[in-house]
Design an enzyme around this catalytic site. Sequence first.
Site, short mmCIF file in Angstrom:
data_model
loop_
_atom_site.label_atom_id
_atom_site.label_comp_id
_atom_site.label_asym_id
_atom_site.label_seq_id
_atom_site.Cartn_x
_atom_site.Cartn_y
_atom_site.Cartn_z
N GLU A 211 0.69 -0.91 -0.17
CA GLU A 211 -0.21 -0.06 -0.36
C GLU A 211 0.82 1.40 0.26
O GLU A 211 0.64 1.93 -0.44
CB GLU A 211 -0.99 0.46 1.21
CG GLU A 211 -1.85 -1.03 1.97
CD GLU A 211 -1.92 -2.45 2.06
OE1 GLU A 211 -0.23 -2.62 1.90
OE2 GLU A 211 -2.56 -2.94 2.20
N ARG A 266 2.96 -0.77 15.81
CA ARG A 266 1.83 -0.27 16.37
C ARG A 266 2.61 0.55 17.84
O ARG A 266 1.32 0.95 17.95
CB ARG A 266 0.98 -1.51 16.87
CG ARG A 266 0.88 -2.67 17.87
CD ARG A 266 0.65 -3.82 17.47
NE ARG A 266 0.78 -5.42 17.79
CZ ARG A 266 1.23 -5.79 17.03
NH1 ARG A 266 1.73 -5.20 15.76
NH2 ARG A 266 1.69 -6.68 17.63
N GLU A 351 -3.75 -6.18 17.15
CA GLU A 351 -2.98 -6.51 16.53
C GLU A 351 -2.21 -8.14 17.44
O GLU A 351 -1.38 -8.66 16.74
CB GLU A 351 -2.05 -5.72 15.58
CG GLU A 351 -1.61 -6.30 14.34
CD GLU A 351 -0.88 -5.24 13.32
OE1 GLU A 351 0.03 -4.91 13.65
OE2 GLU A 351 -1.38 -5.09 12.26
O1 F6P Z 1 0.69 -6.00 8.03
C1 F6P Z 1 0.17 -5.78 9.01
C2 F6P Z 1 1.39 -4.16 9.55
O2 F6P Z 1 3.33 -5.13 9.73
C3 F6P Z 1 1.49 -3.62 10.67
O3 F6P Z 1 2.21 -4.79 11.63
C4 F6P Z 1 2.35 -2.69 10.64
O4 F6P Z 1 2.63 -1.54 11.62
C5 F6P Z 1 1.75 -2.02 9.40
O5 F6P Z 1 2.03 -3.33 8.38
C6 F6P Z 1 2.63 -1.34 8.17
O6 F6P Z 1 4.17 -2.05 8.24
P1 F6P Z 1 4.96 -1.08 7.75
O7 F6P Z 1 5.05 0.02 8.78
O8 F6P Z 1 6.49 -1.62 6.82
O9 F6P Z 1 5.00 -0.27 6.08
#
Ligand code: F6P
Length: 545
Positions: A211, A266, A351
């Site tokens: 994303e 988190r 989570e």
């Molecule tokens: O998919 C869950 C997760 O790994 C969360 O624990 C985390 O906060 C989020 O995705 C975003 O991850 P990143 O900071 O590595 O993009």
Amino acid sequence: MPQEQRRHLQSNLVERGRAAARTGIRALFDADPDRFRAFTTALEDLTLDYSKTALSVDDRAALLAFARACRLEEKRDAMFAGERINVTERRSVLHVALRGRISDRYAADGIPVGEDVERVLAAMSDFATRIRNGTLTSSAGHMFTDVVNIGIGGSDLGPAMATLALAPYHDGPRVHFVSNVDGAHIADTLKGLNPSTTLFVVASKTFTTVETMTNAATARRFIVDALGEEAVRDHFCAVSTALDKVREFGIDENRTFGFWDWVGGRYSIWSAIGLPVMIAIGAPHFRSLLAGARSMDLHFRHAPLEENLPVILGLVGWWHRVALGYPSRAVIPYDQRLSRLPAYLQQLDMESNGKNIGLDGNPTATVTGPIVWGEPGTNGQHAFFQLLHQGTDPVPVEFLVAAQSHEPELQEHHDLLIANCLAQSEALVKGRTCEEAREQLLAAGKTPEEAAAIAPHRQFSGDRPSITLCYRKLDPNTLGKLIALYEHRVFVEAQLFGINAFDQWGVELGKELAVGLLPVVRGEAPVERSGVLTRGLARTIARLQ
Ligand code: F6P
């Protein structure tokens, strides 16, 4: 603790829970009208009232004994000592070090971290200050008017929640948050923005999250199309633990703010992930947020368990979830600026504690983390409070309320807000009998027949639990205390459930399947490539495209 002892204490508490549900909360107030005094604990101005729960003094003692038998204090100390308590990922859990002082001497697995933390904080402060005072400008020499944080989960929810919560302290550029891979999110955000005065913060612990990478690529095009490739240097910065991947994206090293694998996503708002908050409110206020969290850390480490806010909040949470069997809890801030707190706590809590395998690798002996949900009051009152008062499943409510608002000129609003918060927690316990409802109807002029027919619908069972957190004012220090309180509460509950709160393997399968399905969705692979569970929907969507 041997499983047998744990089971014995648990079943004793479940028995106690059944008895407490029969006794109810009103009866406890009848027996001790001064119950508030015995069931309140505080750190500075932050006060936790848990008198409106069905806990008796003996139940609380039994819960505290259970916590001790779960070796809560030992495990807490192991976390603060930087041991690798995240056993499935073999990592230390040291977000507390991010708000510590060098003199606190935090170390991850024996290696001191205080100076590294301070170095990154100093770099962030310098960067944020220069963005705020205009000494760091856009490629064309303009002051930045807008900052867009691109991140998701822990790289979005914390800073987004805190930026809104601290709006009265906001005197920097406007700050926006884009998280969803749905193009609508970034399209709507960019629509009102001028590329020449917009700075992007790409925030991702791993710098691989699809994303975030997709949104970052779109943001990059937004800048390149308007200002040219060279402008990327000036219009992007990054926050990550994966410095090599940031470099590959083309973001300058001196605009990259790192953190460490001992910070869970988190739990990362205190790290460089807090950069957009710092840009919005300034470094001194951000430091005050950290200081508030540190006070809560010291309290959690040193206060006796019976007065310890995170411990009591965790015990009450476990009591409602396991001993009374309530599947969810509602977080209702009577504080509009905390309207993103429920979403933030959903990630923090669900989570962390949404697990069914214990630390020993076997299924847990009890149910674990509850469903966390909520909306601000008074809005919730006009939406779902009906179910809280008369629905078939009791939902423990967590109210939050400030004694003072930031709008002294609107005192009438704040008086109404507080009165409503107090009234709701009172109504949940008090309820109304059928007879009381009938008398009210008669007094309002209804005939005896009408009153008898309507009264059953107007009765409330009451005896529904809630806790209330109240504080002087929602300032950075208080917000820091509140967030750290909830973090430690999640930790406490995890020890009582016997699970690891710091991994999140459950989110992986969906991500893997999405990668496999992408060629099907793009029309590059036949629909048959998807399995029987998805084929029908994939065909339907393709037909509608
Ligand atoms: O998919 C869950 C997760 O790994 C969360 O624990 C985390 O906060 C989020 O995705 C975003 O991850 P990143 O900071 O590595 O993009």
